[in-house]
Design a protein around this motif. Sequence first.
Motif, PDB file in Angstrom:
ATOM      1  N   VAL A  76       0.863  -1.187   0.000  1.00 57.83           N
ATOM      2  CA  VAL A  76       0.000   0.000   0.000  1.00 57.83           C
ATOM      3  C   VAL A  76       0.894   1.229   0.000  1.00 57.83           C
ATOM      4  O   VAL A  76       1.868   1.304   0.756  1.00 57.83           O
ATOM      5  N   THR A  77       0.584   2.190  -0.856  1.00 56.58           N
ATOM      6  CA  THR A  77       1.321   3.451  -0.911  1.00 56.58           C
ATOM      7  C   THR A  77       0.356   4.618  -0.712  1.00 56.58           C
ATOM      8  O   THR A  77      -0.863   4.465  -0.849  1.00 56.58           O
ATOM      9  N   MET A  78       0.920   5.760  -0.420  1.00 57.11           N
ATOM     10  CA  MET A  78       0.129   6.974  -0.224  1.00 57.11           C
ATOM     11  C   MET A  78       0.135   7.767  -1.519  1.00 57.11           C
ATOM     12  O   MET A  78       1.178   8.302  -1.923  1.00 57.11           O
ATOM     13  N   ASP A  79      -0.993   7.834  -2.177  1.00 58.03           N
ATOM     14  CA  ASP A  79      -1.087   8.530  -3.458  1.00 58.03           C
ATOM     15  C   ASP A  79      -0.696   9.995  -3.305  1.00 58.03           C
ATOM     16  O   ASP A  79      -1.165  10.696  -2.400  1.00 58.03           O
ATOM     17  N   GLY A  80       0.172  10.451  -4.195  1.00 58.65           N
ATOM     18  CA  GLY A  80       0.562  11.852  -4.208  1.00 58.65           C
ATOM     19  C   GLY A  80       1.456  12.271  -3.075  1.00 58.65           C
ATOM     20  O   GLY A  80       1.624  13.463  -2.813  1.00 58.65           O
ATOM     21  N   VAL A  81       2.065  11.295  -2.373  1.00 60.98           N
ATOM     22  CA  VAL A  81       2.916  11.597  -1.225  1.00 60.98           C
ATOM     23  C   VAL A  81       4.213  10.799  -1.366  1.00 60.98           C
ATOM     24  O   VAL A  81       4.189   9.601  -1.653  1.00 60.98           O
ATOM     25  N   ASP A  82       5.327  11.457  -1.151  1.00 58.34           N
ATOM     26  CA  ASP A  82       6.628  10.791  -1.098  1.00 58.34           C
ATOM     27  C   ASP A  82       6.903  10.510   0.378  1.00 58.34           C
ATOM     28  O   ASP A  82       7.496  11.330   1.083  1.00 58.34           O
ATOM     29  N   ALA A  83       6.442   9.340   0.847  1.00 51.00           N
ATOM     30  CA  ALA A  83       6.466   9.036   2.273  1.00 51.00           C
ATOM     31  C   ALA A  83       7.653   8.152   2.630  1.00 51.00           C
ATOM     32  O   ALA A  83       7.918   7.148   1.961  1.00 51.00           O
ATOM     33  N   ARG A 143      -0.206  20.538  11.806  1.00 52.22           N
ATOM     34  CA  ARG A 143      -1.347  21.353  11.399  1.00 52.22           C
ATOM     35  C   ARG A 143      -1.127  22.004  10.039  1.00 52.22           C
ATOM     36  O   ARG A 143      -2.044  22.069   9.219  1.00 52.22           O
ATOM     37  N   GLU A 144       0.099  22.458   9.769  1.00 51.86           N
ATOM     38  CA  GLU A 144       0.335  23.140   8.499  1.00 51.86           C
ATOM     39  C   GLU A 144       0.207  22.181   7.317  1.00 51.86           C
ATOM     40  O   GLU A 144      -0.101  22.586   6.201  1.00 51.86           O
ATOM     41  N   LEU A 145       0.426  20.885   7.563  1.00 52.33           N
ATOM     42  CA  LEU A 145       0.280  19.891   6.497  1.00 52.33           C
ATOM     43  C   LEU A 145      -1.176  19.458   6.332  1.00 52.33           C
ATOM     44  O   LEU A 145      -1.570  19.016   5.254  1.00 52.33           O
ATOM     45  N   ALA A 146      -1.953  19.578   7.394  1.00 47.42           N
ATOM     46  CA  ALA A 146      -3.355  19.157   7.333  1.00 47.42           C
ATOM     47  C   ALA A 146      -4.150  19.965   6.325  1.00 47.42           C
ATOM     48  O   ALA A 146      -5.172  19.507   5.807  1.00 47.42           O
ATOM     49  N   GLY A 147      -3.675  21.181   6.014  1.00 47.07           N
ATOM     50  CA  GLY A 147      -4.382  22.022   5.062  1.00 47.07           C
ATOM     51  C   GLY A 147      -3.947  21.841   3.620  1.00 47.07           C
ATOM     52  O   GLY A 147      -4.527  22.466   2.716  1.00 47.07           O
ATOM     53  N   VAL A 148      -2.951  20.987   3.376  1.00 43.12           N
ATOM     54  CA  VAL A 148      -2.524  20.730   1.996  1.00 43.12           C
ATOM     55  C   VAL A 148      -3.601  19.908   1.304  1.00 43.12           C
ATOM     56  O   VAL A 148      -3.945  18.819   1.783  1.00 43.12           O
ATOM     57  N   PRO A 149      -4.168  20.385   0.199  1.00 43.03           N
ATOM     58  CA  PRO A 149      -5.290  19.671  -0.430  1.00 43.03           C
ATOM     59  C   PRO A 149      -4.968  18.205  -0.728  1.00 43.03           C
ATOM     60  O   PRO A 149      -3.955  17.894  -1.358  1.00 43.03           O
ATOM     61  N   GLY A 150      -5.811  17.313  -0.201  1.00 46.06           N
ATOM     62  CA  GLY A 150      -5.721  15.893  -0.491  1.00 46.06           C
ATOM     63  C   GLY A 150      -4.708  15.117   0.317  1.00 46.06           C
ATOM     64  O   GLY A 150      -4.709  13.884   0.280  1.00 46.06           O
ATOM     65  N   LEU A 151      -3.836  15.800   1.069  1.00 48.73           N
ATOM     66  CA  LEU A 151      -2.757  15.087   1.751  1.00 48.73           C
ATOM     67  C   LEU A 151      -3.290  14.232   2.907  1.00 48.73           C
ATOM     68  O   LEU A 151      -2.976  13.038   3.009  1.00 48.73           O
ATOM     69  N   ALA A 152      -4.069  14.820   3.782  1.00 51.04           N
ATOM     70  CA  ALA A 152      -4.605  14.066   4.915  1.00 51.04           C
ATOM     71  C   ALA A 152      -5.472  12.910   4.437  1.00 51.04           C
ATOM     72  O   ALA A 152      -5.436  11.807   5.002  1.00 51.04           O
ATOM     73  N   GLU A 153      -6.239  13.152   3.377  1.00 48.63           N
ATOM     74  CA  GLU A 153      -7.098  12.101   2.839  1.00 48.63           C
ATOM     75  C   GLU A 153      -6.266  10.941   2.292  1.00 48.63           C
ATOM     76  O   GLU A 153      -6.626   9.769   2.457  1.00 48.63           O
TER      77      GLU A 153
END
Length: 333
Positions: free
Chosen positions: A24-31, A232-242
């Motif tokens: 499983v990977t996180m779409d749109g995230v370099d984790a 918190r500053e990352l929580a507002g990045v569109p689509g990231l938390a989702e």
Amino acid sequence: MADPKLKVGVYRYEHTEPLFDGRVTMDGVDATLETSPLISDIFRRMAQGGLDVAEFGLTYFLRMFDPADPPFLALPIFPNRNFRHSALFVNADSGIERPEDLAGRTVGEFALYGHDPGVWMKGVLADEYGVTPDQMEWVIGGTDHPVPPFDWIPQPVPDGVRVRHLDDAQTLSALLETGEIDALLSVDVPQSLIDGSTKKIRRLFVDYEAVERDYYRRTGIFPMMHLVAIRRELAGVPGLAESVYRAFSQAKELVQEHYRAIAAKQHMAVITPWFSRLFAENRALLGEDWWPYGVDANRKAVDTFLRYHYEQGLSKPLLTSEDIFVPSLLGTP
């Protein structure tokens, strides 16, 4: 545009393993996934700014949560949960037979006043048995090994509650064995009880499984110990938390589906005898999604913990799920 880079800290559970092994990977995230043998090290790194997203004990999260300017918000991912009636131990010669007998006694608690199992069970003791924390004296330390003070998080103690800390050479299990404390509330089971070398320590709720199953039937609460926090500053990045939420959910569902699928073969791949019967009993009681993520499925349990945290003087405001979770995930089932 390059995907945002995230340092993600989480314990390597079977239901997070698909994130580590790449299923499983996180779409749109370099984790970058990171872990530690001591889960408190993950908490500490998050608290000190070393991680972007991390598993966090509920009380650790709440001790740092400022409603006006929170450093973190919560994702409705609960990688660690456990019924905690089994976390109460007593000295066998103490005369403690019922929860009500804890009043007026000295009780040890693991690591800090109000660790996650401690918050849950103090709340249950108050709600169901009328025993409140101010009726006991509390001694804080390590169960079988001394633990350093968790001085990287606030450690509030409410007025009217007596709390002291062990010195570096003492352990709570040794004090329970000798009767210097009457009871112990701990995430860690005393080793002497596990290996059968003591007759001085027993659980308060001897048939704890029956008590915990009854608790779930009556309340619908499967207590969570940890959630996943995001800066918190990352929580507002569109689509990231989702994206993070979907990945953790998919990893957990892969493991649940594996257990469902191998039930027909009586769980031949599992090393535990009679596991299939336990699996069937748990499935009948807890449902098809026995380890739920999402706000709606966990709202009652989360709000109950938030109330306990407030009533025990560990949170200044009384918070609800709406206050702590990333707003875009409040509608998750």
